[in-house]
Design a protein around this motif. Structure first.
Motif, PDB file in Angstrom:
ATOM      1  N   GLY A  10       0.818  -1.202   0.000  1.00 16.10           N
ATOM      2  CA  GLY A  10       0.000   0.000   0.000  1.00 16.10           C
ATOM      3  C   GLY A  10       0.851   1.251   0.000  1.00 16.10           C
ATOM      4  O   GLY A  10       0.458   2.291  -0.528  1.00 16.10           O
ATOM      5  N   ASP A  11       2.024   1.168   0.603  1.00 18.14           N
ATOM      6  CA  ASP A  11       2.963   2.280   0.689  1.00 18.14           C
ATOM      7  C   ASP A  11       4.325   1.778   0.233  1.00 18.14           C
ATOM      8  O   ASP A  11       4.908   0.894   0.870  1.00 18.14           O
ATOM      9  CB  ASP A  11       3.039   2.780   2.138  1.00 18.14           C
ATOM     10  N   PRO A  12       4.861   2.312  -0.880  1.00 19.07           N
ATOM     11  CA  PRO A  12       6.151   1.824  -1.377  1.00 19.07           C
ATOM     12  C   PRO A  12       7.306   2.067  -0.422  1.00 19.07           C
ATOM     13  O   PRO A  12       8.376   1.481  -0.584  1.00 19.07           O
ATOM     14  CB  PRO A  12       6.345   2.595  -2.690  1.00 19.07           C
ATOM     15  N   GLU A  13       7.093   2.916   0.579  1.00 20.11           N
ATOM     16  CA  GLU A  13       8.135   3.194   1.569  1.00 20.11           C
ATOM     17  C   GLU A  13       8.121   2.194   2.720  1.00 20.11           C
ATOM     18  O   GLU A  13       8.994   2.242   3.586  1.00 20.11           O
ATOM     19  CB  GLU A  13       7.955   4.614   2.129  1.00 20.11           C
ATOM     20  N   ARG A  14       7.135   1.287   2.739  1.00 14.74           N
ATOM     21  CA  ARG A  14       7.023   0.308   3.818  1.00 14.74           C
ATOM     22  C   ARG A  14       7.034  -1.103   3.244  1.00 14.74           C
ATOM     23  O   ARG A  14       6.581  -1.319   2.124  1.00 14.74           O
ATOM     24  CB  ARG A  14       5.716   0.507   4.601  1.00 14.74           C
ATOM     25  N   PRO A  15       7.536  -2.081   4.011  1.00 13.69           N
ATOM     26  CA  PRO A  15       7.512  -3.460   3.521  1.00 13.69           C
ATOM     27  C   PRO A  15       6.081  -3.947   3.314  1.00 13.69           C
ATOM     28  O   PRO A  15       5.175  -3.579   4.051  1.00 13.69           O
ATOM     29  CB  PRO A  15       8.186  -4.245   4.654  1.00 13.69           C
ATOM     30  N   ASN A  16       5.900  -4.761   2.294  1.00 13.67           N
ATOM     31  CA  ASN A  16       4.610  -5.390   2.046  1.00 13.67           C
ATOM     32  C   ASN A  16       4.384  -6.442   3.122  1.00 13.67           C
ATOM     33  O   ASN A  16       5.176  -7.376   3.281  1.00 13.67           O
ATOM     34  CB  ASN A  16       4.626  -6.029   0.659  1.00 13.67           C
ATOM     35  N   GLU A  17       3.298  -6.334   3.875  1.00 11.18           N
ATOM     36  CA  GLU A  17       2.995  -7.280   4.950  1.00 11.18           C
ATOM     37  C   GLU A  17       2.097  -8.429   4.498  1.00 11.18           C
ATOM     38  O   GLU A  17       1.703  -9.264   5.308  1.00 11.18           O
ATOM     39  CB  GLU A  17       2.385  -6.540   6.141  1.00 11.18           C
ATOM     40  N   ASP A  18       1.759  -8.468   3.201  1.00 10.19           N
ATOM     41  CA  ASP A  18       1.087  -9.630   2.632  1.00 10.19           C
ATOM     42  C   ASP A  18       2.127 -10.680   2.248  1.00 10.19           C
ATOM     43  O   ASP A  18       3.314 -10.382   2.089  1.00 10.19           O
ATOM     44  CB  ASP A  18       0.294  -9.256   1.382  1.00 10.19           C
ATOM     45  N   PHE A  19       1.663 -11.916   2.073  1.00 11.78           N
ATOM     46  CA  PHE A  19       2.508 -13.006   1.575  1.00 11.78           C
ATOM     47  C   PHE A  19       1.667 -13.817   0.618  1.00 11.78           C
ATOM     48  O   PHE A  19       0.479 -14.058   0.864  1.00 11.78           O
ATOM     49  CB  PHE A  19       2.990 -13.891   2.725  1.00 11.78           C
ATOM     50  N   ALA A  20       2.271 -14.271  -0.478  1.00  9.20           N
ATOM     51  CA  ALA A  20       1.550 -15.125  -1.417  1.00  9.20           C
ATOM     52  C   ALA A  20       2.500 -16.148  -2.015  1.00  9.20           C
ATOM     53  O   ALA A  20       3.671 -15.853  -2.285  1.00  9.20           O
ATOM     54  CB  ALA A  20       0.913 -14.293  -2.526  1.00  9.20           C
ATOM     55  N   ALA A  21       1.997 -17.363  -2.232  1.00  5.21           N
ATOM     56  CA  ALA A  21       2.803 -18.415  -2.845  1.00  5.21           C
ATOM     57  C   ALA A  21       1.893 -19.370  -3.596  1.00  5.21           C
ATOM     58  O   ALA A  21       0.753 -19.632  -3.201  1.00  5.21           O
ATOM     59  CB  ALA A  21       3.595 -19.179  -1.786  1.00  5.21           C
ATOM     60  N   LEU A  22       2.429 -19.897  -4.701  1.00  2.00           N
ATOM     61  CA  LEU A  22       1.807 -20.971  -5.454  1.00  2.00           C
ATOM     62  C   LEU A  22       2.852 -22.073  -5.613  1.00  2.00           C
ATOM     63  O   LEU A  22       3.973 -21.803  -6.056  1.00  2.00           O
ATOM     64  CB  LEU A  22       1.377 -20.496  -6.842  1.00  2.00           C
ATOM     65  N   ALA A  23       2.519 -23.284  -5.248  1.00  2.00           N
ATOM     66  CA  ALA A  23       3.403 -24.428  -5.435  1.00  2.00           C
ATOM     67  C   ALA A  23       2.714 -25.390  -6.382  1.00  2.00           C
ATOM     68  O   ALA A  23       1.654 -25.942  -6.059  1.00  2.00           O
ATOM     69  CB  ALA A  23       3.702 -25.098  -4.101  1.00  2.00           C
ATOM     70  N   LEU A  24       3.301 -25.591  -7.566  1.00  2.00           N
ATOM     71  CA  LEU A  24       2.687 -26.407  -8.603  1.00  2.00           C
ATOM     72  C   LEU A  24       3.669 -27.494  -9.036  1.00  2.00           C
ATOM     73  O   LEU A  24       4.703 -27.188  -9.636  1.00  2.00           O
ATOM     74  CB  LEU A  24       2.310 -25.541  -9.811  1.00  2.00           C
ATOM     75  N   PRO A  25       3.399 -28.757  -8.725  1.00  2.00           N
ATOM     76  CA  PRO A  25       4.316 -29.829  -9.120  1.00  2.00           C
ATOM     77  C   PRO A  25       4.393 -29.970 -10.626  1.00  2.00           C
ATOM     78  O   PRO A  25       3.466 -29.581 -11.356  1.00  2.00           O
ATOM     79  CB  PRO A  25       3.699 -31.070  -8.469  1.00  2.00           C
ATOM     80  N   ALA A  26       5.484 -30.534 -11.095  1.00  2.00           N
ATOM     81  CA  ALA A  26       5.701 -30.669 -12.533  1.00  2.00           C
ATOM     82  C   ALA A  26       4.634 -31.523 -13.204  1.00  2.00           C
ATOM     83  O   ALA A  26       4.337 -31.346 -14.385  1.00  2.00           O
ATOM     84  CB  ALA A  26       7.088 -31.264 -12.783  1.00  2.00           C
ATOM     85  N   SER A  27       4.036 -32.438 -12.438  1.00  2.00           N
ATOM     86  CA  SER A  27       3.012 -33.311 -13.016  1.00  2.00           C
ATOM     87  C   SER A  27       1.751 -32.562 -13.409  1.00  2.00           C
ATOM     88  O   SER A  27       0.976 -33.024 -14.248  1.00  2.00           O
ATOM     89  CB  SER A  27       2.638 -34.401 -12.003  1.00  2.00           C
ATOM     90  N   GLY A  28       1.528 -31.397 -12.779  1.00  2.00           N
ATOM     91  CA  GLY A  28       0.329 -30.617 -13.069  1.00  2.00           C
ATOM     92  C   GLY A  28      -0.935 -31.178 -12.473  1.00  2.00           C
ATOM     93  O   GLY A  28      -2.034 -30.689 -12.752  1.00  2.00           O
ATOM     94  N   GLN A  29      -0.823 -32.197 -11.622  1.00  2.00           N
ATOM     95  CA  GLN A  29      -1.999 -32.855 -11.064  1.00  2.00           C
ATOM     96  C   GLN A  29      -2.454 -32.278  -9.726  1.00  2.00           C
ATOM     97  O   GLN A  29      -3.480 -32.666  -9.208  1.00  2.00           O
ATOM     98  CB  GLN A  29      -1.718 -34.342 -10.899  1.00  2.00           C
ATOM     99  N   GLY A  30      -1.689 -31.403  -9.143  1.00  2.00           N
ATOM    100  CA  GLY A  30      -2.067 -30.850  -7.854  1.00  2.00           C
ATOM    101  C   GLY A  30      -1.406 -29.505  -7.645  1.00  2.00           C
ATOM    102  O   GLY A  30      -0.724 -28.974  -8.523  1.00  2.00           O
ATOM    103  N   GLY A  31      -1.600 -28.962  -6.455  1.00  2.00           N
ATOM    104  CA  GLY A  31      -0.982 -27.680  -6.172  1.00  2.00           C
ATOM    105  C   GLY A  31      -1.383 -27.155  -4.809  1.00  2.00           C
ATOM    106  O   GLY A  31      -2.251 -27.708  -4.134  1.00  2.00           O
ATOM    107  N   VAL A  32      -0.724 -26.079  -4.428  1.00  2.00           N
ATOM    108  CA  VAL A  32      -0.968 -25.416  -3.145  1.00  2.00           C
ATOM    109  C   VAL A  32      -0.971 -23.917  -3.376  1.00  2.00           C
ATOM    110  O   VAL A  32      -0.120 -23.385  -4.106  1.00  2.00           O
ATOM    111  CB  VAL A  32       0.110 -25.797  -2.107  1.00  2.00           C
ATOM    112  N   LEU A  33      -1.910 -23.250  -2.738  1.00  2.00           N
ATOM    113  CA  LEU A  33      -2.030 -21.790  -2.789  1.00  2.00           C
ATOM    114  C   LEU A  33      -2.023 -21.271  -1.355  1.00  2.00           C
ATOM    115  O   LEU A  33      -2.755 -21.792  -0.514  1.00  2.00           O
ATOM    116  CB  LEU A  33      -3.324 -21.431  -3.508  1.00  2.00           C
ATOM    117  N   VAL A  34      -1.202 -20.265  -1.091  1.00  2.00           N
ATOM    118  CA  VAL A  34      -1.121 -19.664   0.236  1.00  2.00           C
ATOM    119  C   VAL A  34      -1.178 -18.150   0.107  1.00  2.00           C
ATOM    120  O   VAL A  34      -0.432 -17.570  -0.692  1.00  2.00           O
ATOM    121  CB  VAL A  34       0.197 -20.049   0.960  1.00  2.00           C
TER     122      VAL A  34
END
Length: 262
Positions: A10-34
């Motif tokens: 929200g403010d470029p002068e402050r660290p982003n306090e959100d976190f986001a991740a996507l983990a997608l295996p090479a098989s493409g059969q599953g995944g994780v979203l955080v």
């Protein structure tokens, strides 16, 4: 599979306090979203030597790793384990019993060939699109049901409803909070797309009333995750003086959107 991830402070002068991740295996059969939204504490003592950014990075990393490496664990068990792991990193240096110890909202989803599991804690959102195009908002609405007078900027007043029965819950230092999350499981065949958003992005619907959850999902599908954040920023800037929509809220908030077609 189309995936998008954007997380903007929200403010470029402050660290982003959100976190986001996507983990997608090479098989493409599953995944994780955080997705996490760190809770910015009021100025003053919070009992911790570490920042909210530090906390979210470590909690988010633990959630991602445990979700992928321990498929036998339920998502509440994953969250409980991640909270405990993170707490152990600063238990000897910080007062983890302080009501303002670093904490965050949580959206966690994990899918396999058979099922889609989800967990939502506090006011971030998970939108689920079915194959027929119907969109369901998976929400933990307890914060919205807390009387606004209880959500004072004063830390003492806030402590009466934060992580308390009759109030609302966030991921902080107590692993038991995982049992408070909204959870569920859907057949993989019943889910086509997931969109996770922190409340800095859900302002499009919840603050500015640009459309309902289905409209928000459609906007992201057609225009993209970055376009949604850009539109929210424009609305926030236009409301800066009038405060017709944001009220006491800060003009700009950290905003995160993760889009994943399964």
């Amino acid at each position: 599979m189309r995936t998008e991830l954007i997380s903007e402070p929200g403010d470029p002068e402050r660290p982003n306090e959100d976190f986001a991740a996507l983990a997608l295996p090479a098989s493409g059969q599953g995944g994780v979203l955080v997705v996490l939204d760190g809770v910015t504490p009021p100025r003053g003592d919070d009992g911790c030597l570490h920042s909210v950014h530090w906390f979210c990075a470590r909690l988010g990393g633990a959630l991602t790793e445990l979700s992928v490496s321990r498929p036998e664990l339920t998502l509440p068990e994953v969250l409980s384990g991640a909270i405990l792991r993170t707490a152990e990193l600063h238990r000897t240096t910080c007062d983890l019993s302080h009501p303002r110890t670093p904490q965050a909202t949580v959206v966690l989803a994990r899918w396999s060939e058979a099922a889609v599991e989800y967990l939502v804690l506090s006011d971030s959102a998970l939108l689920c699109e079915a194959p027929d195009g119907a969109v369901t908002a998976l929400l933990d609405d307890r914060l919205a049901r807390v009387p606004r007078a209880s959500l004072a900027t004063d830390a003492i007043a806030d402590a009466t409803v934060r992580n308390k029965e009759g109030g609302f819950f966030t991921a902080a230092a107590d692993p038991a909070v995982a049992a408070r999350a909204v959870t569920g499981e859907l057949p993989r065949t019943a889910v086509r797309t997931l969109v996770a958003l922190t409340d800095g992005a859900t302002r499009w619907t919840e603050k500015f009333r640009e459309g309902d959850w289905t409209d928000l999902f459609t906007f992201v599908r057609k225009e993209g995750a970055a376009a949604l954040v850009g539109r929210v920023r424009a609305l926030e800037t236009a409301d800066r003086e009038e405060r017709a929509h944001l009220g006491r809220s800060k003009t700009h908030d950290d905003a995160t959107v993760v889009y994943a077609e399964l």
